[in-house]
Every structure is written in structure tokens, then in C-alpha cells.
Design an enzyme around this catalytic site. Structure first.
Site, PDB file in Angstrom:
ATOM      1  N   SER A  98       0.883  -1.162   0.000  1.00  0.00           N
ATOM      2  CA  SER A  98       0.000   0.000   0.000  1.00  0.00           C
ATOM      3  C   SER A  98       0.920   1.211   0.000  1.00  0.00           C
ATOM      4  O   SER A  98       1.669   1.432   0.955  1.00  0.00           O
ATOM      5  CB  SER A  98      -0.908   0.000   1.231  1.00  0.00           C
ATOM      6  OG  SER A  98      -1.706   1.162   1.261  1.00  0.00           O
ATOM      7  N   SER A  99       0.887   1.981  -1.069  1.00  0.00           N
ATOM      8  CA  SER A  99       1.836   3.076  -1.246  1.00  0.00           C
ATOM      9  C   SER A  99       1.647   4.160  -0.185  1.00  0.00           C
ATOM     10  O   SER A  99       0.618   4.215   0.495  1.00  0.00           O
ATOM     11  CB  SER A  99       1.662   3.705  -2.632  1.00  0.00           C
ATOM     12  OG  SER A  99       1.835   2.741  -3.644  1.00  0.00           O
ATOM     13  N   MET A 100       2.658   5.017  -0.055  1.00  0.00           N
ATOM     14  CA  MET A 100       2.538   6.151   0.848  1.00  0.00           C
ATOM     15  C   MET A 100       1.321   6.976   0.451  1.00  0.00           C
ATOM     16  O   MET A 100       1.185   7.364  -0.719  1.00  0.00           O
ATOM     17  CB  MET A 100       3.782   7.023   0.781  1.00  0.00           C
ATOM     18  CG  MET A 100       5.034   6.401   1.354  1.00  0.00           C
ATOM     19  SD  MET A 100       6.480   7.484   1.137  1.00  0.00           S
ATOM     20  CE  MET A 100       5.955   8.920   2.106  1.00  0.00           C
ATOM     21  N   PHE A 243       7.997   3.153  -7.290  1.00  0.00           N
ATOM     22  CA  PHE A 243       7.044   2.075  -7.075  1.00  0.00           C
ATOM     23  C   PHE A 243       7.640   0.738  -7.519  1.00  0.00           C
ATOM     24  O   PHE A 243       8.574   0.694  -8.323  1.00  0.00           O
ATOM     25  CB  PHE A 243       5.759   2.325  -7.879  1.00  0.00           C
ATOM     26  CG  PHE A 243       4.907   3.440  -7.343  1.00  0.00           C
ATOM     27  CD1 PHE A 243       3.830   3.177  -6.519  1.00  0.00           C
ATOM     28  CD2 PHE A 243       5.192   4.753  -7.668  1.00  0.00           C
ATOM     29  CE1 PHE A 243       3.046   4.201  -6.021  1.00  0.00           C
ATOM     30  CE2 PHE A 243       4.420   5.792  -7.186  1.00  0.00           C
ATOM     31  CZ  PHE A 243       3.341   5.517  -6.358  1.00  0.00           C
TER      32      PHE A 243
END
Length: 377
Positions: A98-100, A243
Site C-alpha cells: 500500500s503506497s505512501m 514504485f
């Protein structure tokens, strides 16, 4: 529930305060969408590997509602989390996260969406980003795809439980998603080695594509406008984002470290200036060193190329030295690139643009038809 609502508001406010969100509609979406529903468990890095965390841990929500990336899968292995829970720590390479929230907010704002826009998201992951899009636009206008069947199943379940019902499909993101086309916006939440032409073919004229590039040196976000052809042209964004790569676009593992031999010389250029993501020079260095892969070992930084060229850069206190070998002197090339970059006025990444056609993809400085252009590969 009250506790998570407060945490959602605090996260949204921190993103607004830090300049990641300026659009009130996206601020409202971050306030409403519960991130914890999409990351009920995750891995935290610690010495020796990864620790498994879930709602049974006291710090679970603290990390969920912080502006940090949360790794949710290692090596594509669905059993890794349970194994880490039993053993205390496991080793592995992240394959989903889950990306920043901060970089998610930046990318969502760069889409410049309006009511009625159809959006394709490449890289469903946990489903949190698709939930934000659905909250803003309505589920019927959102399609999201991922190549990993387990991720798609879990994301679809979590989206449904939260009241969101976008199209969620198992699909190689490099092929887009023809069934939902045409799209007014394409958002890729994984890195690509080149922009798939399929995205442009499935987009409307004037559509916006926001993605990040999977480059060993000088990766970052780009925002492209789709034109007939299909052709797209746009700019490298000032805000950086790194990413995990689209699985079809993974770079090969670095070549083996060389046997070090040859003369050692001093250099005024540090590895940090060349390779650190916060360096203004890093993006230009990537243009000048196509195919060169950085590898770090203790105090040493290596530049490696598949043709056998290499350079080792070592910094002790305030002195930096370099050793080079192979058919080309990579550090000599790096120093020459730094001189050229300086002569050009030390351009930051936002002065660069990108053009995509079915035949060719390239970067350019200031002007797409100017004298300074570099092929993507």
C-alpha cells in the site's frame, strides 16, 4: 470506529498541511475511505527481515494511518505472512504494498479528474487507491486491474465490504483493459520500463496518463497528455515517486559484482550526488547512463553494466575514490555528464519532458523538438 474516523481526518489534514492535497474533493475522499480496511495486515522491516503485523498488534493503526508505505506481500507468496507470524521474522522481496498516502494523493491530483471521467487504474494492489477513486467519481466510472489473482480477489472483497464496486479484473496491466475503454484518465500505481501503447489506444483524445518509470537511476513520475496517433507528450513531475515495477517490466537482476583491480583515483563527485533520489543531478545521470545499474555494498557504491563495464565508488570521511574496469569507464562518463548538466544550468527533473509514440519513446529538455533528447532505453 470513532478512533479510525479521527485517524482518517488526521491523515487527510497532514497531507493537506504538507502540500500533497490541495483539492477539497480529494481531501474529503481521504477522510472517508478507511485505509485499515485494505491493509488489515502487513510487514514491517526490521533487522534480519520482515515482521508480521495485524490488528492484534498495538502499533497496527499507528502505521496504517501514517504517511508510509506498507508492504503487504513478499515474493508473491500468500503464506509468507503466516510464516512470519510464527517465526517472528522472515526474509523476502516485496511484491505488493500500500503506497505512501502522500504520493498517492500527488498522483490523484495530477490526474485532474472531473465528474463523469472514466478512469483505468493499473495495479490494484490492496484496493485502497481504487476506493479513493470510487469515492470521488463513483464506482461505475472506475476500472482497476492486477496480474495477481489473489490480490484481485482480496481487493474486490475489501472494496465490496466498504461499499465500492468498481470493475476489478485479473489482467496484465501492460495490455490495459479494453472492456472498460475508452478512458479519460489512466493511473499506473506500479513502475513501467516504457509506457504501453495499449494505454494510449484505449484513451480518449486529451486523456491524462500518470505513471512512474522503472529506471535503475533517475526513476520518477510523469504526466502525459494523449493525442491522436496514438501519441502522448508531457512532463516529468517535480515530486518524485518510486514504485514496485509492473511484473512484466521487472528489470533483470544486476550482473555479478566484478573482481576489483586497477588504479584508484580521487573524484570530486560523490555517489550520493549521482544516485540519491533527492539529488537534482540523479535524473540527468540516468539519461547519461542507460542500462547502468547501481548496487550498494557497505561503504561502496557500484555502477554495473551488462557489457562488463563497472565502477566502484568509495567514500571515507570527506574523501571519495573510484576504481573502474571493463570496456568503458563508467565513472568518467558520469563526471562528463555532471559537467554537461552544470553547463545546462543544473536542470531539475521538472524541466524534462517525455514523448511516446508507437515507434519511439524519448525524454527531452525544455523543448520536445530541441537539441537535447534521449531515448528512453
Amino acid at each position: 470506529m470513532h478512533s479510525t474516523a479521527r485517524r482518517r481526518r488526521q491523515l487527510a489534514e497532514s497531507l493537506r498541511r504538507d502540500g500533497m492535497i490541495t483539492d477539497p474533493a480529494w481531501l474529503d475522499a481521504f477522510r472517508r475511505v478507511p485505509r485499515h480496511a485494505f491493509v488489515p495486515r502487513y510487514f514491517l522491516s526490521q533487522p534480519g527481515g520482515w515482521r508480521a503485523v495485524d490488528r492484534m498488534d498495538e502499533d497496527w493503526l499507528d502505521h496504517v494511518y501514517a504517511d508510509q508505505v506498507l508492504v503487504t506481500q513478499l515474493d508473491g507468496d500468500p503464506l509468507a505472512w503466516e510464516r512470519a507470524r510464527r517465526q517472528g521474522v522472515v526474509r523476502g522481496n516485496p511484491t505488493c504494498s500500500s503506497s505512501m498516502p502522500g504520493i498517492m494523493a500527488v498522483m490523484l491530483e495530477e490526474l485532474s479528474v472531473h465528474s463523469g471521467h472514466r478512469v483505468l487504474e493499473i495495479g490494484t494492489g490492496t484496493g485502497y487507491n481504487a476506493a479513493l477513486l470510487s469515492e470521488r467519481l463513483g464506482s461505475s466510472l472506475v476500472s482497476t486491474v492486477d496480474v495477481d489473482e489473489q490480490l484481485v480477489r482480496l481487493a474486490s472483497e475489501r472494496l465490496s465490504l466498504c461499499g465500492y464496486h468498481p470493475a476489478v479484473e485479473v489482467q496484465d496491466g501492460a495490455d490495459g483493459f479494453p472492456a472498460g475503454a475508452p478512458y479519460d484518465r489512466v493511473l499506473c500505481t506500479c513502475a513501467v520500463s516504457e509506457v504501453p501503447v495499449a494505454w494510449l489506444e484505449q484513451a480518449t483524445r486529451g486523456a491524462i496518463v500518470v505513471t512512474t518509470l522503472n529506471r535503475p537511476i533517475g526513476a520518477g513520475l510523469v504526466r502525459l497528455i494523449v493525442m491522436p496517433g496514438p501519441v502522448a507528450r508531457g512532463r516529468v513531475l517535480s515530486r518524485d515517486g518510486r514504485f514496485m515495477p509492473l511484473r512484466a517490466h521487472r528489470l533483470p537482476d544486476p550482473v555479478s559484482l566484478p573482481e576489483i583491480s586497477g588504479p584508484v583515483r580521487a573524484t570530486d563527485l560523490s555517489a550520493e550526488v549521482v544516485l540519491h533520489p533527492s539529488s537534482r543531478f540523479e535524473f540527468f545521470a540516468g539519461l547519461a547512463l542507460p542500462g547502468v545499474v547501481p548496487v550498494f555494498r557497505g561503504e561502496d557504491a557500484f555502477l554495473l553494466h551488462s557489457d562488463g563495464s563497472w565502477a566502484r565508488v568509495t567514500t571515507h570521511a570527506d574523501r571519495t575514490t573510484v576504481t573502474q574496469g571493463g570496456p568503458r569507464r563508467l565513472w568518467d562518463l558520469t563526471e562528463a555528464a555532471h559537467r554537461q548538466w552544470t553547463a545546462l544550468g543544473k536542470p531539475a527533473r521538472q524541466r524534462f519532458g517525455m514523448t511516446v509514440t508507437p515507434q519511439h519513446q524519448e525524454f527531452w529538455l525544455d523543448d520536445p523538438d530541441g537539441d537535447y533528447r534521449w531515448p528512453l532505453h
